[in-house]
Design an enzyme around this catalytic site. Structure first.
Site, PDB file in Angstrom:
ATOM      1  CB  ALA A 143      -0.940  -0.012   1.203  1.00  0.00           C
TER       2      ALA A 143
ATOM      3  CB  SER B 119       5.402  -9.252  -5.009  1.00  0.00           C
ATOM      4  OG  SER B 119       4.461  -9.318  -3.959  1.00  0.00           O
TER       5      SER B 119
ATOM      6  NE  ARG C   8       8.868   4.703  12.214  1.00  0.00           N
ATOM      7  CZ  ARG C   8       7.652   4.211  12.147  1.00  0.00           C
ATOM      8  NH1 ARG C   8       7.003   3.909  13.264  1.00  0.00           N
ATOM      9  NH2 ARG C   8       7.062   4.022  10.988  1.00  0.00           N
TER      10      ARG C   8
ATOM     11  CB  CYS D  23       1.144   7.171   9.423  1.00  0.00           C
ATOM     12  SG  CYS D  23       0.394   5.799  10.320  1.00  0.00           S
TER      13      CYS D  23
ATOM     14  CB  SER E  78      -5.080   2.450   4.140  1.00  0.00           C
ATOM     15  OG  SER E  78      -5.233   3.695   4.794  1.00  0.00           O
ATOM     16  N   GLY E  79      -3.627   1.836   7.128  1.00  0.00           N
ATOM     17  CA  GLY E  79      -2.393   1.814   7.895  1.00  0.00           C
ATOM     18  C   GLY E  79      -1.872   0.422   8.159  1.00  0.00           C
TER      19      GLY E  79
ATOM     20  CG  HIS F 267      -4.119   7.651  10.309  1.00  0.00           C
ATOM     21  ND1 HIS F 267      -4.851   6.648   9.734  1.00  0.00           N
ATOM     22  CD2 HIS F 267      -2.897   7.092  10.607  1.00  0.00           C
ATOM     23  CE1 HIS F 267      -4.114   5.537   9.681  1.00  0.00           C
ATOM     24  NE2 HIS F 267      -2.940   5.789  10.210  1.00  0.00           N
TER      25      HIS F 267
ATOM     26  CG  ASN G 110      -3.322   6.252   6.441  1.00  0.00           C
ATOM     27  OD1 ASN G 110      -4.381   6.749   6.037  1.00  0.00           O
ATOM     28  ND2 ASN G 110      -3.033   4.982   6.287  1.00  0.00           N
TER      29      ASN G 110
END
Length: 339
Positions: A15, A42, A101, A132, A162-163, A244, A317
């Site tokens: 996504a 894929s 992160r 996000c 979708s997150g 979001h 997001n």
């Protein structure tokens, strides 16, 4: 300075990966050679880049020869495994997962908030894209913090499916159809049904009772804003496909009136002020799908504390919350750091 740059998109069929591809084209990023990488499942798929077919290749440790910038959105485990290989091959990695992160040697960057932090990429060759929900919040709060110094944040998020990725999008769509047709829905992606429901759990729970998603917002906000801001979060998954939404309450050292907040946000980079509630104008998830701006509205003073404000913050997001932010970082890289 080079005129074009060779770019790899890792997780190209996901996504966020597909949005990264769209962003590169839309923003006219100076791509020389483009490579799409994904899992063996894929590999072989054909995607388009600027109207031209590109075959997806299987991600391996040898995938990065000649690549200048690698945009990663393939999950934390793959980022931990393959980012070092990309860096060894000479690429700079911009990683959308949570893997890097909080690493002190990896900058965590939102271009509208802390672009100067990009300079720290040389330590590891990696730049982390924040969560996000954190991105859109700090974009909205940065101009307010610069003016009044934020002491405390209380945020509740209402996060689109979708997150979680394409499978969660499909699950919401299918569950909705099943329920509307009187059939029991299948529950596979989330711990409970998401259609016509709200789930006060995103990611797994920590020992302190918060979820990992909530703690990401706490810890990432401090790192990005470079301030020890007391933050508490409640993150909720809602039956929305894209976008979001966040209810944000802040307490500041210096008073910020509603008028001043609107003035600061009206000129803030990456922000669009939508704040005329009397006419039914306020940010909504349906308005941000496919957009890159962070919408802010419902600004009002919190009468329970001396210097408090409430805001409603909404963003796509997959775009500003992930793909666009990564491409913006890449744009700053080629402008200021890569020669």
């Amino acid at each position: 300075m080079k005129k074009t740059w060779n770019v790899a998109v890792v997780g190209a069929t996901g996504a966020v990966g597909t949005q990264m591809i769209e962003c590169l084209v839309e923003r006219n990023f100076p791509v020389g050679k483009v490579k799409f990488l994904a899992s063996s499942r894929s590999a072989g798929q054909v995607l388009e880049y600027d109207g031209k077919p590109v075959t997806v290749e299987e991600l391996t440790h040898d995938s990065f020869d000649g690549i200048d910038i690698a945009l990663f959105s393939a999950g934390g485990a793959r980022s931990e495994e393959f980012c070092p290989s990309a860096v060894k091959a000479g690429a700079v990695c911009i990683d959308n997962s949570s893997a890097w992160r909080m690493n002190p040697d990896v900058p965590l960057v939102v271009p509208e908030v802390n672009p100067h932090a990009i300079a720290g990429y040389k330590k590891k060759g990696i730049i982390a894209n924040p969560n996000c929900s954190t991105i859109q919040m700090v974009v909205a709060l940065k101009p307010l913090h610069d003016f009044g110094t934020i002491k405390r944040i209380v945020v509740s998020t209402y996060q689109a499916v979708s997150g979680t990725g394409n499978k969660a999008i499909d699950e919401l769509r299918v569950q909705t159809g099943e329920l509307l047709n009187g059939r029991p829905p299948k529950v596979e992606i989330y711990p409970h049904r998401i259609a016509f429901n709200c789930l006060p759990q995103i990611d797994s729970f920590c020992d302190n009772g918060y979820t990992k998603e909530e703690m990401k917002m706490v810890n990432e906000t401090r790192k990005i804003m470079e301030a020890d801001i007391a933050t508490t979060a409640t993150c909720v998954r809602v039956p929305v496909f894209y976008g979001h939404s966040e209810s944000v309450n802040i307490e500041t050292e210096k008073k910020i009136t509603v008028a001043k907040a609107r003035e600061l946000l009206e000129d803030a980079p990456g922000v669009e002020l939508v704040d005329n509630p009397g006419n039914g104008e306020y940010p909504m998830a349906m308005d941000v799908a496919g957009e890159d701006l962070t919408l802010v509205g419902r600004i009002r003073e919190d009468a329970t504390i001396k210097n408090g404000l409430n805001l409603w913050v909404v963003a796509d997001n997959l775009r500003k919350g992930a793909a666009t932010n990564a491409v913006q970082i890449a744009e700053l890289m080629i402008e200021d750091y890569l020669k």
